[in-house]
Design an enzyme around this catalytic site. Structure first.
Site, mmCIF file in Angstrom:
data_model
loop_
_atom_site.group_PDB
_atom_site.id
_atom_site.type_symbol
_atom_site.label_atom_id
_atom_site.label_comp_id
_atom_site.label_asym_id
_atom_site.label_seq_id
_atom_site.Cartn_x
_atom_site.Cartn_y
_atom_site.Cartn_z
ATOM 1 N N VAL A 291 26.074 -21.812 -24.596
ATOM 2 C CA VAL A 291 24.645 -21.508 -24.608
ATOM 3 C C VAL A 291 23.834 -22.716 -24.122
ATOM 4 O O VAL A 291 22.909 -22.567 -23.320
ATOM 5 C CB VAL A 291 24.171 -21.044 -26.008
ATOM 6 C CG1 VAL A 291 22.664 -20.833 -26.034
ATOM 7 C CG2 VAL A 291 24.887 -19.765 -26.413
ATOM 8 N N CYS A 292 24.185 -23.907 -24.567
ATOM 9 C CA CYS A 292 23.459 -25.113 -24.147
ATOM 10 C C CYS A 292 23.610 -25.345 -22.647
ATOM 11 O O CYS A 292 22.641 -25.698 -21.957
ATOM 12 C CB CYS A 292 23.957 -26.330 -24.916
ATOM 13 S SG CYS A 292 23.762 -26.198 -26.709
ATOM 14 N N ASP A 293 24.804 -25.146 -22.143
ATOM 15 C CA ASP A 293 25.074 -25.264 -20.710
ATOM 16 C C ASP A 293 24.208 -24.267 -19.940
ATOM 17 O O ASP A 293 23.498 -24.631 -18.999
ATOM 18 C CB ASP A 293 26.562 -25.015 -20.460
ATOM 19 C CG ASP A 293 26.947 -25.054 -18.999
ATOM 20 O OD1 ASP A 293 27.640 -26.003 -18.594
ATOM 21 O OD2 ASP A 293 26.579 -24.119 -18.253
#
Length: 169
Positions: free
Chosen positions: A59-61
């Site tokens: 998700v952060c990527d």
């Protein structure tokens, strides 16, 4: 006080909750070359600041890539930062592997200055909660989203619209 979960478990956020209309708190984080970065370094620009648990997660990527693409077309008056407690070396490696150069990935690992100033430091796991802040040219917070579940995506459209509105002023 903001209530968030991380992997569906409640976490304790340490620091001050930031609200729309607040003067943006200053912070001291590290760039990929270990130099210090503060809010003043982007003075006069509209800032989109996304705090994430770790760039090495899906998700952060995806979030960092999406905001990078969205902000790229908005011009030089916008500064985009992704803040995590990942080490600066890991952030630099991630940016190189992702082929991303429009975002400033900055690390809060040293003293959690950003995490505490913006109320996103998760005490239980020493990571930052997922949140998005837009700060105008006068250092006023114009948009805040504390994402209620740390593994969920933020509202990309609302954040980008807030950046566009701040640019128009």
């Amino acid at each position: 006080m903001v209530q968030v979960t991380f992997i569906n478990k409640p976490v304790t956020l340490v620091g001050n909750e930031v609200k729309v209309g607040d003067k943006a708190p200053d912070f001291s984080v590290l760039a990929n070359d270990m130099s210090t970065v503060t809010l003043k370094d982007s003075a006069g620009k509209v800032r989109l600041i996304a705090s994430v648990p770790s760039l090495d997660t899906g998700v952060c990527d995806a979030e960092t890539r999406r905001f990078n693409e969205e902000v790229a077309g908005l011009g030089e008056d916008v500064a985009f930062y992704t803040v995590s407690v990942d080490l600066p070396f890991a952030q630099k490696r991630w940016c190189a592997a992702a082929g991303i150069d429009g975002v400033h990935t900055v690390s809060d690992y040293r003293d959690l200055s950003f995490g505490e100033s913006y109320g996103v430091y998760m005490k239980e796991n020493r990571l930052l909660a997922r949140a998005v802040f837009v700060i105008d040219r006068n250092d006023t917070v114009t948009y805040v989203e504390y994402v209620s579940e740390g593994t969920s995506h933020p509202d990309y459209e609302a954040a980008i619209n807030a950046v566009k509105e701040a640019l128009a002023k």
